[in-house]
Design a protein around this motif. Sequence first.
Motif, PDB file in Angstrom:
ATOM      1  N   ARG A 203      68.950 -52.568  74.851  1.00 20.36           N
ATOM      2  CA  ARG A 203      69.190 -53.771  74.068  1.00 20.36           C
ATOM      3  C   ARG A 203      67.860 -54.216  73.512  1.00 20.36           C
ATOM      4  N   SER A 204      67.848 -54.697  72.290  1.00 23.44           N
ATOM      5  CA  SER A 204      66.602 -55.234  71.750  1.00 23.44           C
ATOM      6  C   SER A 204      66.928 -56.225  70.645  1.00 23.44           C
ATOM      7  N   ARG A 205      66.228 -57.343  70.661  1.00 20.98           N
ATOM      8  CA  ARG A 205      66.495 -58.355  69.646  1.00 20.98           C
ATOM      9  C   ARG A 205      65.743 -58.049  68.351  1.00 20.98           C
ATOM     10  N   GLY A 206      64.462 -57.653  68.478  1.00 19.56           N
ATOM     11  CA  GLY A 206      63.659 -57.451  67.280  1.00 19.56           C
ATOM     12  C   GLY A 206      63.386 -58.772  66.604  1.00 19.56           C
ATOM     13  N   PRO A 207      62.712 -58.786  65.476  1.00 24.09           N
ATOM     14  CA  PRO A 207      62.110 -57.645  64.779  1.00 24.09           C
ATOM     15  C   PRO A 207      60.829 -57.166  65.460  1.00 24.09           C
ATOM     16  N   LEU A 208      60.282 -56.063  64.951  1.00 26.89           N
ATOM     17  CA  LEU A 208      58.937 -55.664  65.363  1.00 26.89           C
ATOM     18  C   LEU A 208      57.976 -56.748  64.910  1.00 26.89           C
ATOM     19  N   ASN A 209      56.857 -56.848  65.598  1.00 22.61           N
ATOM     20  CA  ASN A 209      55.851 -57.823  65.148  1.00 22.61           C
ATOM     21  C   ASN A 209      54.714 -57.145  64.383  1.00 22.61           C
ATOM     22  N   THR A 210      54.956 -55.904  63.944  1.00 26.28           N
ATOM     23  CA  THR A 210      53.940 -55.208  63.142  1.00 26.28           C
ATOM     24  C   THR A 210      54.200 -55.511  61.660  1.00 26.28           C
ATOM     25  N   VAL A 211      53.761 -54.657  60.779  1.00 32.47           N
ATOM     26  CA  VAL A 211      54.207 -54.683  59.385  1.00 32.47           C
ATOM     27  C   VAL A 211      54.915 -53.358  59.145  1.00 32.47           C
ATOM     28  N   ARG A 212      55.598 -53.219  58.008  1.00 31.98           N
ATOM     29  CA  ARG A 212      56.188 -51.905  57.700  1.00 31.98           C
ATOM     30  C   ARG A 212      55.046 -50.930  57.430  1.00 31.98           C
ATOM     31  N   SER A 213      55.093 -49.768  58.062  1.00 31.19           N
ATOM     32  CA  SER A 213      53.987 -48.809  57.937  1.00 31.19           C
ATOM     33  C   SER A 213      54.152 -48.007  56.647  1.00 31.19           C
ATOM     34  N   PRO A 214      53.102 -47.285  56.224  1.00 30.89           N
ATOM     35  CA  PRO A 214      53.187 -46.581  54.937  1.00 30.89           C
ATOM     36  C   PRO A 214      54.417 -45.680  54.791  1.00 30.89           C
ATOM     37  N   GLN A 215      54.780 -44.969  55.854  1.00 26.34           N
ATOM     38  CA  GLN A 215      55.972 -44.098  55.737  1.00 26.34           C
ATOM     39  C   GLN A 215      57.254 -44.818  56.151  1.00 26.34           C
ATOM     40  N   GLY A 216      57.161 -46.040  56.604  1.00 27.39           N
ATOM     41  CA  GLY A 216      58.335 -46.711  57.163  1.00 27.39           C
ATOM     42  C   GLY A 216      58.591 -46.195  58.573  1.00 27.39           C
ATOM     43  N   TYR A 217      58.948 -44.919  58.674  1.00 28.00           N
ATOM     44  CA  TYR A 217      59.065 -44.242  59.972  1.00 28.00           C
ATOM     45  C   TYR A 217      58.023 -43.133  60.027  1.00 28.00           C
ATOM     46  N   PRO A 218      57.502 -42.823  61.205  1.00 29.60           N
ATOM     47  CA  PRO A 218      56.726 -41.581  61.294  1.00 29.60           C
ATOM     48  C   PRO A 218      57.676 -40.410  61.029  1.00 29.60           C
ATOM     49  N   VAL A 219      57.146 -39.258  60.637  1.00 30.43           N
ATOM     50  CA  VAL A 219      57.979 -38.051  60.503  1.00 30.43           C
ATOM     51  C   VAL A 219      58.508 -37.697  61.889  1.00 30.43           C
ATOM     52  N   LEU A 220      59.809 -37.421  61.988  1.00 27.79           N
ATOM     53  CA  LEU A 220      60.419 -37.154  63.295  1.00 27.79           C
ATOM     54  C   LEU A 220      60.549 -35.649  63.519  1.00 27.79           C
ATOM     55  N   ALA A 221      60.026 -35.197  64.644  1.00 24.80           N
ATOM     56  CA  ALA A 221      60.058 -33.768  64.970  1.00 24.80           C
ATOM     57  C   ALA A 221      60.782 -33.566  66.303  1.00 24.80           C
ATOM     58  N   GLN A 222      61.314 -32.363  66.513  1.00 27.07           N
ATOM     59  CA  GLN A 222      62.006 -32.083  67.777  1.00 27.07           C
ATOM     60  C   GLN A 222      62.145 -30.591  67.999  1.00 27.07           C
ATOM     61  N   ALA A 223      62.150 -30.186  69.261  1.00 28.63           N
ATOM     62  CA  ALA A 223      62.435 -28.788  69.610  1.00 28.63           C
ATOM     63  C   ALA A 223      63.510 -28.806  70.675  1.00 28.63           C
ATOM     64  N   GLY A 224      64.476 -27.986  70.556  1.00 29.53           N
ATOM     65  CA  GLY A 224      65.536 -27.966  71.578  1.00 29.53           C
ATOM     66  C   GLY A 224      66.634 -27.086  71.055  1.00 29.53           C
ATOM     67  N   ALA A 225      66.791 -25.922  71.676  1.00 29.43           N
ATOM     68  CA  ALA A 225      67.678 -24.924  71.102  1.00 29.43           C
ATOM     69  C   ALA A 225      69.074 -24.962  71.697  1.00 29.43           C
ATOM     70  N   SER A 226      69.285 -25.775  72.726  1.00 29.91           N
ATOM     71  CA  SER A 226      70.635 -25.839  73.309  1.00 29.91           C
ATOM     72  C   SER A 226      71.586 -26.439  72.282  1.00 29.91           C
ATOM     73  N   GLU A 227      72.875 -26.293  72.562  1.00 28.77           N
ATOM     74  CA  GLU A 227      73.905 -26.866  71.680  1.00 28.77           C
ATOM     75  C   GLU A 227      73.635 -28.364  71.449  1.00 28.77           C
ATOM     76  N   ARG A 228      73.408 -29.079  72.529  1.00 30.17           N
ATOM     77  CA  ARG A 228      73.196 -30.530  72.418  1.00 30.17           C
ATOM     78  C   ARG A 228      71.854 -30.832  71.734  1.00 30.17           C
ATOM     79  N   GLY A 229      70.860 -29.970  72.015  1.00 33.18           N
ATOM     80  CA  GLY A 229      69.544 -30.146  71.396  1.00 33.18           C
ATOM     81  C   GLY A 229      69.625 -29.963  69.885  1.00 33.18           C
ATOM     82  N   ARG A 230      70.399 -28.988  69.449  1.00 34.73           N
ATOM     83  CA  ARG A 230      70.549 -28.734  68.007  1.00 34.73           C
ATOM     84  C   ARG A 230      71.286 -29.882  67.321  1.00 34.73           C
ATOM     85  N   GLU A 231      72.280 -30.402  68.031  1.00 32.08           N
ATOM     86  CA  GLU A 231      73.027 -31.529  67.464  1.00 32.08           C
ATOM     87  C   GLU A 231      72.079 -32.716  67.258  1.00 32.08           C
ATOM     88  N   PHE A 232      71.234 -32.934  68.267  1.00 29.12           N
ATOM     89  CA  PHE A 232      70.278 -34.044  68.203  1.00 29.12           C
ATOM     90  C   PHE A 232      69.276 -33.831  67.071  1.00 29.12           C
TER      91      PHE A 232
END
Length: 434
Positions: A203-232
Amino acid sequence: MGHVKFHLGYFTKFGATSWPGDGKEFGSNWIDGSYHKELAKMLEAAKFDFVFFEDTLIVGDRYGGSMELDLKNATLAPKLDPIPLLPVMAQDTSHIGLIATASTTFYPPYLLARLLSTVDSLTGGRAGWNMVTSSEKNAALNFGMDKLLPPTVRYDIADEYVDLVKQLWDSWEEGALVADPETGVYVDHTKVHTVDFVGEHFRSRGPLNTVRSPQGYPVLAQAGASERGREFSSKNAEVVLGMMTGGVPGMKAYRQDIRDRAEAQGRNPDDIKVIFLTPVNILPEGVEKPEMTEAEKQVSFEHNIVMASSSLDVDFSQYDLDVPVPQDIVAGGHTSALDYMKKAGREEGKSIRDLFSVGKGASGMDFSGTAQQVADKMMAVMDEVGGDGFLIEGSGYNRQLPQLVDELVPALQQAGAVRTEYTGKTLREILREF
Ligand SMILES: Cc1cc2nc3c(=O)[nH]c(=O)nc-3n(C[C@H](O)[C@H](O)[C@H](O)COP(=O)(O)O)c2cc1C
């Protein structure tokens, strides 16, 4: 014939990457960040897309209940937190992307959203986050848990976690920071919103107390070859890391599967880059890949058995290391890796020692030879797979850096297979250039 153009990342850790060595080699001076600052400059000069930091939260003692082999070889520990290192590496560089690992199992989402937003601002929009759920029981013990939850449950929680941190990053709209001296308004409060997130796990109320960063979100990376990992990963990630153990057909199928799943979730598959981890071994003309010495085999064995004991959650010291892999080993962690080991024992008579005495980061594909030969092999593989690049195994390979940046990359550039300049400014823009 033109080649498929592909991306290059460099895989490393905020740890001792030149050990074993004489303590004076490039990479020895890492604790104050000076080695990684130099590394970032070198890799940017060679036009790498990004540097990628793996991370874990343990000192490994699963093998025989002792920390000795881990600490002796600097395998899992010591390791410093890579996130504060990213802005340090950004200081003398302007384009190279900087991706660090952080665990959804242990970081409170609000704190991580704030931290990564901060780092994205400090790096001018070059930050990335490798989303992991962690696989080591010791990490759970460090956070007051008796054990990790099963992998699929960890992924379910991670899905909700990513949903929340994205909402927190969006809690500041573009243009909220106005700093208008005329009106005396620094931030337009109508562009900052609570998130009022109520999930099954967070649960989280927010907002963040930062500012919006240049990319908005950092680039999201992931490794995980299982069925569930691939779905994620196909739902959330923009960089998906893959292994090359299945050879070209396996790589091709993995990439296509991730792209198909992403499309089914309404995403543009071209927004996801599947990048394959590999060591390279660049040799002078006429020199064959040297056989590993017994001492090198022993170092590799110690390194690999510490890694595997922790990530598979098996104390291999309980088993005979020199007979075909026992079929009754039970793993608390990744089962697919253990299945692979048992199969090698059953079908090829391989022992645990055989399997762990291969070079660090062995990948099933032999990228060794002169720079031109390695470049040709890498291009042939990418042409067949269709993209999207390689994550070159850096840890323990500092000795290869000069050949990598001065010989291999120029050979790839000359053939038009990798970038010769950065057009985009942020990491996301750079990844989407091709
Ligand atoms: C190239 C690569 C890098 C990884 N880096 C990390 C890491 O830094 N920290 C970590 O806890 N797990 C790391 N992992 C493990 C994955 O996050 C994941 O837990 C593992 O691949 C098993 O996923 P699966 O069960 O979906 O196959 C990495 C895996 C790969 C293939």
